[in-house]
Design a protein around this motif. Structure first.
Motif, PDB file in Angstrom:
ATOM      1  N   PRO A  68      -3.042   2.637  -4.466  1.00 28.39           N
ATOM      2  CA  PRO A  68      -1.939   3.088  -3.718  1.00 28.39           C
ATOM      3  C   PRO A  68      -2.319   4.243  -2.854  1.00 28.39           C
ATOM      4  O   PRO A  68      -3.022   5.058  -3.185  1.00 28.39           O
ATOM      5  N   ARG A  69      -1.768   4.119  -1.918  1.00 31.20           N
ATOM      6  CA  ARG A  69      -1.919   5.051  -0.895  1.00 31.20           C
ATOM      7  C   ARG A  69      -0.759   6.373  -0.624  1.00 31.20           C
ATOM      8  O   ARG A  69       0.343   5.956  -1.103  1.00 31.20           O
ATOM      9  N   GLU A  70      -1.024   7.299  -0.276  1.00 36.98           N
ATOM     10  CA  GLU A  70       0.343   8.590   0.110  1.00 36.98           C
ATOM     11  C   GLU A  70       1.125   7.858   0.922  1.00 36.98           C
ATOM     12  O   GLU A  70       0.953   7.294   2.107  1.00 36.98           O
ATOM     13  N   GLY A  71       2.705   7.782   0.375  1.00 40.30           N
ATOM     14  CA  GLY A  71       3.728   7.299   1.204  1.00 40.30           C
ATOM     15  C   GLY A  71       3.977   6.050   1.145  1.00 40.30           C
ATOM     16  O   GLY A  71       5.206   5.393   1.473  1.00 40.30           O
ATOM     17  N   GLU A  72       3.325   5.079   0.182  1.00 41.43           N
ATOM     18  CA  GLU A  72       3.583   3.902   0.092  1.00 41.43           C
ATOM     19  C   GLU A  72       4.552   3.715  -1.004  1.00 41.43           C
ATOM     20  O   GLU A  72       4.771   4.625  -2.037  1.00 41.43           O
ATOM     21  N   THR A  73       5.052   2.590  -1.071  1.00 40.96           N
ATOM     22  CA  THR A  73       6.247   2.181  -2.347  1.00 40.96           C
ATOM     23  C   THR A  73       5.500   1.382  -3.375  1.00 40.96           C
ATOM     24  O   THR A  73       4.676   0.418  -2.923  1.00 40.96           O
TER      25      THR A  73
ATOM     26  N   ALA B 139      16.641   0.333  -3.398  1.00 43.36           N
ATOM     27  CA  ALA B 139      15.605   1.146  -3.921  1.00 43.36           C
ATOM     28  C   ALA B 139      14.360   1.132  -3.152  1.00 43.36           C
ATOM     29  O   ALA B 139      13.795   2.281  -3.200  1.00 43.36           O
ATOM     30  N   CYS B 140      14.116   0.294  -2.348  1.00 45.67           N
ATOM     31  CA  CYS B 140      12.846   0.111  -1.492  1.00 45.67           C
ATOM     32  C   CYS B 140      13.370  -0.229   0.099  1.00 45.67           C
ATOM     33  O   CYS B 140      12.910  -1.308   0.322  1.00 45.67           O
ATOM     34  N   PRO B 141      13.779   0.714   0.438  1.00 48.94           N
ATOM     35  CA  PRO B 141      14.250   0.363   2.003  1.00 48.94           C
ATOM     36  C   PRO B 141      13.304   0.066   2.887  1.00 48.94           C
ATOM     37  O   PRO B 141      13.301  -0.366   4.296  1.00 48.94           O
ATOM     38  N   ASP B 142      12.044   0.454   2.569  1.00 51.20           N
ATOM     39  CA  ASP B 142      10.601   0.251   3.468  1.00 51.20           C
ATOM     40  C   ASP B 142       9.866  -0.684   2.773  1.00 51.20           C
ATOM     41  O   ASP B 142       8.569  -0.914   3.095  1.00 51.20           O
ATOM     42  N   GLY B 143      10.425  -1.366   1.952  1.00 51.76           N
ATOM     43  CA  GLY B 143       9.580  -2.542   1.441  1.00 51.76           C
ATOM     44  C   GLY B 143       8.687  -2.388   0.155  1.00 51.76           C
ATOM     45  O   GLY B 143       8.843  -1.099  -0.156  1.00 51.76           O
ATOM     46  N   VAL B 144       7.952  -3.085  -0.293  1.00 56.56           N
ATOM     47  CA  VAL B 144       6.913  -2.972  -1.400  1.00 56.56           C
ATOM     48  C   VAL B 144       5.570  -2.860  -1.253  1.00 56.56           C
ATOM     49  O   VAL B 144       5.000  -4.131  -0.479  1.00 56.56           O
ATOM     50  N   ASP B 145       4.644  -2.106  -1.194  1.00 53.25           N
ATOM     51  CA  ASP B 145       3.284  -2.015  -0.973  1.00 53.25           C
ATOM     52  C   ASP B 145       2.682  -2.390  -2.340  1.00 53.25           C
ATOM     53  O   ASP B 145       1.348  -3.001  -2.032  1.00 53.25           O
ATOM     54  N   VAL B 146       2.878  -2.017  -3.410  1.00 52.67           N
ATOM     55  CA  VAL B 146       2.125  -2.353  -4.674  1.00 52.67           C
ATOM     56  C   VAL B 146       3.137  -2.709  -5.496  1.00 52.67           C
ATOM     57  O   VAL B 146       4.178  -1.913  -5.908  1.00 52.67           O
TER      58      VAL B 146
ATOM     59  N   ASN C 190       5.325  -6.013   1.693  1.00 51.88           N
ATOM     60  CA  ASN C 190       5.004  -5.688   2.896  1.00 51.88           C
ATOM     61  C   ASN C 190       3.619  -6.277   3.051  1.00 51.88           C
ATOM     62  O   ASN C 190       2.833  -6.817   2.580  1.00 51.88           O
ATOM     63  N   HIS C 191       3.119  -6.018   4.673  1.00 52.19           N
ATOM     64  CA  HIS C 191       1.910  -6.778   4.978  1.00 52.19           C
ATOM     65  C   HIS C 191       0.946  -6.024   4.054  1.00 52.19           C
ATOM     66  O   HIS C 191       0.647  -4.877   4.190  1.00 52.19           O
ATOM     67  N   GLY C 192      -0.187  -6.672   3.735  1.00 54.92           N
ATOM     68  CA  GLY C 192      -1.321  -6.217   3.025  1.00 54.92           C
ATOM     69  C   GLY C 192      -0.919  -5.575   1.513  1.00 54.92           C
ATOM     70  O   GLY C 192      -1.730  -5.032   1.006  1.00 54.92           O
ATOM     71  N   ALA C 193       0.260  -5.833   0.954  1.00 56.83           N
ATOM     72  CA  ALA C 193       0.721  -5.686  -0.336  1.00 56.83           C
ATOM     73  C   ALA C 193      -0.454  -6.016  -1.451  1.00 56.83           C
ATOM     74  O   ALA C 193      -1.119  -7.123  -1.558  1.00 56.83           O
ATOM     75  N   ARG C 194      -0.608  -5.324  -2.387  1.00 55.45           N
ATOM     76  CA  ARG C 194      -1.233  -5.729  -3.654  1.00 55.45           C
ATOM     77  C   ARG C 194      -0.372  -5.652  -4.839  1.00 55.45           C
ATOM     78  O   ARG C 194       0.171  -4.870  -5.225  1.00 55.45           O
ATOM     79  N   ILE C 195      -0.834  -6.688  -5.679  1.00 58.97           N
ATOM     80  CA  ILE C 195      -0.107  -6.876  -7.044  1.00 58.97           C
ATOM     81  C   ILE C 195      -1.057  -7.005  -8.201  1.00 58.97           C
ATOM     82  O   ILE C 195      -1.696  -8.043  -8.190  1.00 58.97           O
TER      83      ILE C 195
ATOM     84  N   GLN D   1       4.905 -16.615   0.182  1.00 58.53           N
ATOM     85  CA  GLN D   1       5.046 -15.240   0.272  1.00 58.53           C
ATOM     86  C   GLN D   1       3.923 -14.503   0.249  1.00 58.53           C
ATOM     87  O   GLN D   1       3.652 -13.499   1.118  1.00 58.53           O
ATOM     88  N   LEU D   2       2.768 -14.907  -0.349  1.00 56.10           N
ATOM     89  CA  LEU D   2       1.610 -14.066  -0.288  1.00 56.10           C
ATOM     90  C   LEU D   2       0.960 -14.261   0.895  1.00 56.10           C
ATOM     91  O   LEU D   2       0.209 -13.382   1.626  1.00 56.10           O
ATOM     92  N   LEU D   3       0.944 -15.535   1.373  1.00 54.85           N
ATOM     93  CA  LEU D   3       0.407 -15.979   2.786  1.00 54.85           C
ATOM     94  C   LEU D   3       1.128 -15.160   3.976  1.00 54.85           C
ATOM     95  O   LEU D   3       0.301 -14.723   4.672  1.00 54.85           O
ATOM     96  N   ILE D   4       2.441 -14.973   3.890  1.00 55.61           N
ATOM     97  CA  ILE D   4       3.016 -14.408   5.154  1.00 55.61           C
ATOM     98  C   ILE D   4       2.684 -12.843   4.845  1.00 55.61           C
ATOM     99  O   ILE D   4       2.660 -12.368   6.024  1.00 55.61           O
ATOM    100  N   ALA D   5       2.686 -12.241   3.777  1.00 52.77           N
ATOM    101  CA  ALA D   5       2.430 -10.734   3.674  1.00 52.77           C
ATOM    102  C   ALA D   5       0.720 -10.566   3.780  1.00 52.77           C
ATOM    103  O   ALA D   5       0.530  -9.038   3.508  1.00 52.77           O
ATOM    104  N   SER D   6       0.098 -11.422   3.716  1.00 47.02           N
ATOM    105  CA  SER D   6      -1.582 -11.278   3.594  1.00 47.02           C
ATOM    106  C   SER D   6      -1.737 -10.287   2.171  1.00 47.02           C
ATOM    107  O   SER D   6      -2.423  -9.366   2.443  1.00 47.02           O
TER     108      SER D   6
END
Length: 338
Positions: A143-148, A211-218, A236-241, A264-269
């Motif tokens: 996770p990076r600062e400011g991510e969801t 709850a996640c207006p800016d999408g999900v990063d992790v 979001n693009h580049g999300a990690r799960i 979904q994984l492909l579209i979001a890389s």
């Protein structure tokens, strides 16, 4: 000395386990051999992954054999030693039997320091759940600062620690849990930015959008099923799960058929990676040291649900699958003699 009491798995569960799958047995306490210690169980851990080991199917660890003592995390006190590096009164942790007394080789246990934190925490925040949260989030989730960061099973032993570590790293944290008590705890006590009670929410996907207006990063996935389907639609693009657990599926008798996620994984890389904590065994000391520091600094809080009495172990285990526990589910078997 009293006789030993043991818990054995006597049949493989079909769906949700029941008490009939287990039995209590009296047994003699074996003699201590060379380089061995006799350990009196003080606390034992009940964990969701154990359900998988009760089924006779391929997994990352072999299934529990029938008619033998179930094995799990134990904190105990050495009461007799024939080993040079462990003495009577030492507190140790190991993967040992669900029984009042265990004989163990010194290579099977690790001495712990009871002055750092209560010894029960070595089964929770300073043990397997804490290390699972630490490595799963920081190595895979990054996770990076400011991510969801979204966490399912957010009030469980792993989930609540993931959220706090994500906050330490400057992320915005959204938790999903199954009661108002749990929602209040993770938001008011642990500082989660938002939380969703999936049991009272009519539309989980809509609640997540809010709850996640800016999408999900992790997305730290402890649950699987329909909840995860909803979260993954917001990647979001580049999300990690980090794929940690699938507790909603453990008691299903037929494979769960849900949306196919590859598009979904492909579209979001996006990256989805399953892991088990033993993947990081060589780094355990690093993780445990950092977790202990955060606990001592007050940056991480923890919650334990301690069930009193060895005779209530099965009830404590079954309670994992009905959402009874807030935090780490532990059985207190005996008092420390010192």
């Amino acid at each position: 000395m009293e006789t030993n009491q043991q818990i054995l798995l006597v049949s493989r569960p079909s769906g949700m386990p029941t008490k009939e799958n287990f039995t209590f047995k009296q047994a003699p306490i074996p003699d201590v051999g060379e380089n061995e210690v006799l350990i009196r169980t003080l606390y034992l851990s009940v964990d969701p992954y154990m359900r998988g080991r009760m089924s006779d199917r391929k997994s990352y660890v072999p299934p529990f054999p029938l008619n033998e003592v179930i094995v799990g995390g134990i904190v105990g006190e050495v009461i007799e030693s024939r080993a040079d590096d462990l003495s009577e009164g030492d507190i140790v942790i190991g993967n040992l039997g669900w029984q009042l007394y265990n004989i163990a080789d010194t290579a099977e246990v690790r001495k712990i320091d009871p002055t750092i934190a209560p010894i029960s925490t070595y089964l929770g925040v300073l043990g397997m759940p804490g290390l699972t949260a630490y490595f799963g989030l920081l190595d895979i989730g990054q996770p990076r600062e400011g991510e969801t960061v979204v966490i399912s099973g957010a009030a469980g032993a792993v989930g609540m620690l993931v959220g706090q570590i994500a906050k330490i790293k400057g992320a915005r944290v959204v938790g999903i849990a199954g009661s108002d008590e749990k929602i209040d705890y993770i938001t008011k006590e642990l500082g989660f930015d938002a939380a969703i009670n999936y049991k009272t929410t009519n539309d989980i996907k809509q609640a997540l959008h809010k709850a996640c207006p800016d999408g999900v990063d992790v997305y730290f996935d402890n649950v699987g099923g329909e909840i995860s389907d909803a979260v993954l639609s917001l990647l979001n693009h580049g999300a990690r799960i980090p794929l940690c657990g699938q507790i909603s599926l453990y008691n299903l008798e037929k494979p769960d058929i849900g949306p196919r996620l590859q598009s979904q994984l492909l579209i979001a890389s996006a990256l989805m990676k399953g892991f088990i904590v033993s993947d990081y065994a060589k780094q355990f000391n690093e993780g445990a040291s950092q977790l202990a520091q955060w606990v001592q600094e007050g940056k991480i809080k923890y919650k334990e649900n301690i069930v009193e009495g060895f005779e209530n172990t099965i009830d404590a285990f079954l309670g994992l699958f009905t959402g009874e526990n807030l935090g780490k589910q532990i059985v207190k078997v005996a008092e420390h003699s010192r």
